[in-house]
Each structure stands twice: as C-alpha cells, then as structure tokens.
Design a protein around this motif. Structure first.
Motif, PDB file in Angstrom:
ATOM      1  N   LEU A 147     -14.418  -1.857   2.319  1.00 30.88           N
ATOM      2  CA  LEU A 147     -13.358  -2.076   1.333  1.00 30.88           C
ATOM      3  C   LEU A 147     -12.836  -0.767   0.745  1.00 30.88           C
ATOM      4  O   LEU A 147     -11.870  -0.779  -0.016  1.00 30.88           O
ATOM      5  N   TYR A 148     -13.447   0.371   1.072  1.00 34.59           N
ATOM      6  CA  TYR A 148     -13.157   1.627   0.378  1.00 34.59           C
ATOM      7  C   TYR A 148     -12.052   2.413   1.072  1.00 34.59           C
ATOM      8  O   TYR A 148     -11.802   2.271   2.274  1.00 34.59           O
ATOM      9  N   TRP A 149     -11.441   3.289   0.276  1.00 40.40           N
ATOM     10  CA  TRP A 149     -10.633   4.381   0.824  1.00 40.40           C
ATOM     11  C   TRP A 149     -11.575   5.561   0.987  1.00 40.40           C
ATOM     12  O   TRP A 149     -12.093   6.113   0.008  1.00 40.40           O
ATOM     13  N   LEU A 150     -11.834   5.968   2.228  1.00 44.72           N
ATOM     14  CA  LEU A 150     -12.844   6.987   2.510  1.00 44.72           C
ATOM     15  C   LEU A 150     -12.255   8.386   2.636  1.00 44.72           C
ATOM     16  O   LEU A 150     -12.984   9.338   2.909  1.00 44.72           O
ATOM     17  N   GLY A 151     -10.952   8.522   2.445  1.00 41.04           N
ATOM     18  CA  GLY A 151     -10.358   9.848   2.494  1.00 41.04           C
ATOM     19  C   GLY A 151     -10.654  10.635   1.230  1.00 41.04           C
ATOM     20  O   GLY A 151     -11.106  10.095   0.218  1.00 41.04           O
ATOM     21  N   SER A 152     -10.415  11.919   1.283  1.00 40.68           N
ATOM     22  CA  SER A 152     -10.628  12.783   0.117  1.00 40.68           C
ATOM     23  C   SER A 152      -9.337  12.865  -0.687  1.00 40.68           C
ATOM     24  O   SER A 152      -8.256  13.102  -0.150  1.00 40.68           O
ATOM     25  N   GLY A 153      -9.444  12.637  -1.992  1.00 43.15           N
ATOM     26  CA  GLY A 153      -8.268  12.677  -2.853  1.00 43.15           C
ATOM     27  C   GLY A 153      -7.425  11.431  -2.703  1.00 43.15           C
ATOM     28  O   GLY A 153      -7.802  10.444  -2.055  1.00 43.15           O
ATOM     29  N   ASN A 154      -6.234  11.472  -3.291  1.00 37.30           N
ATOM     30  CA  ASN A 154      -5.322  10.336  -3.205  1.00 37.30           C
ATOM     31  C   ASN A 154      -4.740  10.212  -1.800  1.00 37.30           C
ATOM     32  O   ASN A 154      -4.569  11.214  -1.095  1.00 37.30           O
ATOM     33  N   PRO A 155      -4.419   8.995  -1.358  1.00 34.13           N
ATOM     34  CA  PRO A 155      -3.819   8.811  -0.029  1.00 34.13           C
ATOM     35  C   PRO A 155      -2.478   9.536   0.073  1.00 34.13           C
ATOM     36  O   PRO A 155      -1.774   9.707  -0.926  1.00 34.13           O
ATOM     37  N   PRO A 156      -2.098   9.976   1.286  1.00 33.12           N
ATOM     38  CA  PRO A 156      -0.808  10.678   1.451  1.00 33.12           C
ATOM     39  C   PRO A 156       0.384   9.866   0.956  1.00 33.12           C
ATOM     40  O   PRO A 156       1.313  10.425   0.360  1.00 33.12           O
ATOM     41  N   SER A 157       0.377   8.560   1.190  1.00 34.45           N
ATOM     42  CA  SER A 157       1.505   7.743   0.731  1.00 34.45           C
ATOM     43  C   SER A 157       1.600   7.735  -0.785  1.00 34.45           C
ATOM     44  O   SER A 157       2.702   7.713  -1.350  1.00 34.45           O
ATOM     45  N   ALA A 158       0.450   7.769  -1.473  1.00 37.19           N
ATOM     46  CA  ALA A 158       0.452   7.793  -2.936  1.00 37.19           C
ATOM     47  C   ALA A 158       0.927   9.139  -3.456  1.00 37.19           C
ATOM     48  O   ALA A 158       1.614   9.220  -4.476  1.00 37.19           O
ATOM     49  N   LEU A 159       0.564  10.212  -2.775  1.00 32.43           N
ATOM     50  CA  LEU A 159       1.021  11.539  -3.186  1.00 32.43           C
ATOM     51  C   LEU A 159       2.527  11.674  -2.999  1.00 32.43           C
ATOM     52  O   LEU A 159       3.206  12.324  -3.791  1.00 32.43           O
ATOM     53  N   ALA A 160       3.050  11.061  -1.941  1.00 31.80           N
ATOM     54  CA  ALA A 160       4.488  11.149  -1.684  1.00 31.80           C
ATOM     55  C   ALA A 160       5.289  10.295  -2.655  1.00 31.80           C
ATOM     56  O   ALA A 160       6.423  10.641  -3.008  1.00 31.80           O
ATOM     57  N   ASP A 161       4.708   9.183  -3.107  1.00 35.93           N
ATOM     58  CA  ASP A 161       5.418   8.275  -4.012  1.00 35.93           C
ATOM     59  C   ASP A 161       4.414   7.725  -5.027  1.00 35.93           C
ATOM     60  O   ASP A 161       3.947   6.593  -4.903  1.00 35.93           O
ATOM     61  N   PRO A 162       4.058   8.528  -6.042  1.00 34.44           N
ATOM     62  CA  PRO A 162       3.005   8.115  -6.975  1.00 34.44           C
ATOM     63  C   PRO A 162       3.412   7.036  -7.968  1.00 34.44           C
ATOM     64  O   PRO A 162       2.567   6.538  -8.699  1.00 34.44           O
ATOM     65  N   GLY A 163       4.667   6.669  -8.006  1.00 29.93           N
ATOM     66  CA  GLY A 163       5.120   5.689  -8.988  1.00 29.93           C
ATOM     67  C   GLY A 163       5.045   4.254  -8.516  1.00 29.93           C
ATOM     68  O   GLY A 163       5.359   3.343  -9.283  1.00 29.93           O
ATOM     69  N   HIS A 164       4.657   4.030  -7.258  1.00 23.35           N
ATOM     70  CA  HIS A 164       4.613   2.668  -6.720  1.00 23.35           C
ATOM     71  C   HIS A 164       3.270   2.414  -6.041  1.00 23.35           C
ATOM     72  O   HIS A 164       2.555   3.343  -5.675  1.00 23.35           O
ATOM     73  N   SER A 165       2.948   1.127  -5.883  1.00 22.68           N
ATOM     74  CA  SER A 165       1.716   0.750  -5.198  1.00 22.68           C
ATOM     75  C   SER A 165       1.902   0.884  -3.686  1.00 22.68           C
ATOM     76  O   SER A 165       3.031   0.820  -3.171  1.00 22.68           O
ATOM     77  N   HIS A 166       0.771   1.052  -2.965  1.00 24.30           N
ATOM     78  CA  HIS A 166       0.830   1.249  -1.517  1.00 24.30           C
ATOM     79  C   HIS A 166      -0.323   0.497  -0.860  1.00 24.30           C
ATOM     80  O   HIS A 166      -1.478   0.617  -1.294  1.00 24.30           O
ATOM     81  N   LEU A 167      -0.005  -0.281   0.175  1.00 23.90           N
ATOM     82  CA  LEU A 167      -1.024  -0.944   0.973  1.00 23.90           C
ATOM     83  C   LEU A 167      -1.657   0.087   1.896  1.00 23.90           C
ATOM     84  O   LEU A 167      -0.976   0.692   2.734  1.00 23.90           O
ATOM     85  N   LEU A 168      -2.960   0.299   1.737  1.00 22.60           N
ATOM     86  CA  LEU A 168      -3.640   1.341   2.501  1.00 22.60           C
ATOM     87  C   LEU A 168      -4.209   0.830   3.813  1.00 22.60           C
ATOM     88  O   LEU A 168      -4.126   1.508   4.837  1.00 22.60           O
ATOM     89  N   LYS A 169      -4.789  -0.353   3.776  1.00 18.56           N
ATOM     90  CA  LYS A 169      -5.372  -0.868   5.022  1.00 18.56           C
ATOM     91  C   LYS A 169      -5.701  -2.343   4.862  1.00 18.56           C
ATOM     92  O   LYS A 169      -5.723  -2.890   3.751  1.00 18.56           O
TER      93      LYS A 169
END
Length: 242
Positions: A147-169
């Motif tokens: 269930l986790y996001w295993l990447g380091s830091g915020n996901p790239p999609s969140a960094l590109a658009d931090p004002g909206h929610s993003h489906l990660l997987k």
C-alpha cells in the motif's frame, strides 16, 4: 485613590487585553507566512483505499486502516481464510478459532522488523507453514508495504503539480477463502498538504478577529475616559476638612 486617577484600573485592564490580542495576531501571522510562503514544499499525505474484493463474500470485509498504511480483514466464515504475503507465501490465517501467523513467512519478519535492517530467511517460505496463534478475534490488522509509496520524497507528479491530488498506483493483495482465490484491489493517492486555501482563510479570520477585539477594547476605553464624572463624586472621596 486620587480622583484624577480613577481611570487608571480601566486603562491597565484595556492595555493588558490589547497586548494579549496583538500577541495572538503576531503568533498566527508568522504561522501563515511559513505555511504559504513556499507552495508545495510541505510533505503531502498518502491515502490508500480498497476499491474491490473479487469475488465478493458476505462473510468477508476488507478496509484500509485509518492512517492508510495497513489493511483490516474481518472474516466470519467457517472455512479458513489465508492472506498471501509479499512473495505469495501463506502469511496470515483467519478462521473460527481466530487469527494465526506463519512464523516462516518473510512477510511476517518484514512487518515485525520494518524499522530495522537485515533480511528474512526466504528459504523458509517454501516450507510448510508453522502457525502461531495470535488472537481469538475474527479481525486482523497489519501494515502492508504493497500500500506504500516506496520512492524517496514526494512523487514526481506531486512535485510538478502540488496543488492537486494524484493517483500513484493500483495495488493488489491476494487472499484464499477455502479454495477460492480472492483478489483485493485498491489505490494509493497523494493528497496536497493541509496548508491549503481553506487553512489560509481560517488563519486570516483568526487574525481579523484578534485585531477587531483589540480595536474594540481601545475604543471602549476611549469612550469611558471621556464620560463625565457624576457631580460631587470627587467631593465625596475628598477627606473632611481638606
């Protein structure tokens, strides 16, 4: 007290409350500045959710934990339910007697030692399960890396658009109910930081209320200080013969 100083207690009280109100304004303002000066710099939140259980079973309920990091399975059927681990091995068993854990499951080792280093004995996963009874309940809760996001830091999609929610997987966890394979499917979504426009409006409202209270108190003191004293009040307080 001297008649000319009758206003002093009111002045002291007004100044005290005014200082407190202004202090509240100063306390809230820096928080607003810190929260909104760097948009997207705060860590976001992750929300896991179960979207389907297939095939459905009236005796089975699967949900995510409140913090979104684990799964909760409640099973009231007569046949045993098996939760498959990260490597497809038998990890947990839920049945009429309660909950058992396979001590040979690498997933059990990972979930018990996740803050620590090292590695489990993967060869034990291919051996017959060694079940250890852990609970008489029909509900089991565990943290699950799927269930986790295993990447380091915020996901790239969140960094590109931090004002909206993003489906990660989309994630899956496999169960077996008796001999029936059951697939639990869910999603992991990144949510923007809580310091959003709503929080900004709340903080600005608190600042305005504190500032308004301070202005009102000062104005009330100004009106009271200009109010004429009743006739003879000064004479009544003057000692006889003075």
């Amino acid at each position: 007290m001297n008649a000319r100083l009758h206003w002093l207690p009111r002045l002291v009280g007004t100044v005290t409350v005014t200082v407190v109100c202004c202090g509240a304004v100063l306390f809230v303002s820096p928080r607003s500045a810190r929260a909104h000066s760097l948009p997207g710099s705060s860590a976001g939140r992750y929300r896991a959710a179960v979207t389907s259980v297939s095939p459905p079973d009236p005796h089975l309920a699967v949900t995510c934990t409140a913090d979104g990091q684990g799964l909760q399975v409640t099973y009231t059927g007569s046949e045993p339910l098996i939760v498959k681990g990260y490597g497809g091995e038998d990890y947990l068993r839920v049945g009429p007697a309660g909950v058992d854990e396979n001590e040979r499951s690498p997933s059990a080792w990972f979930n018990r030692n996740r803050p620590l280093g090292g590695a489990p004995d993967y060869s034990a996963a291919s051996q017959p399960p060694t079940w250890r009874h852990v609970s008489a309940e029909k509900t089991v809760v565990w943290y699950d890396y799927r269930l986790y996001w295993l990447g380091s830091g915020n996901p790239p999609s969140a960094l590109a658009d931090p004002g909206h929610s993003h489906l990660l997987k989309t994630w899956t966890v496999t169960l077996t109910v008796g001999r029936t394979p059951t697939l639990v499917v869910g999603t992991l979504t990144w949510l923007p930081p809580r310091s959003s426009s709503r929080a900004l409006f709340i903080e600005l409202g608190l600042e305005g209320a504190a500032f308004g209270a301070a202005v009102l108190l000062i104005w009330r003191h100004h009106l009271r200080s200009r109010r004429p004293q009743p006739a003879g009040s000064a004479a009544a307080r003057r000692p006889v013969g003075s």
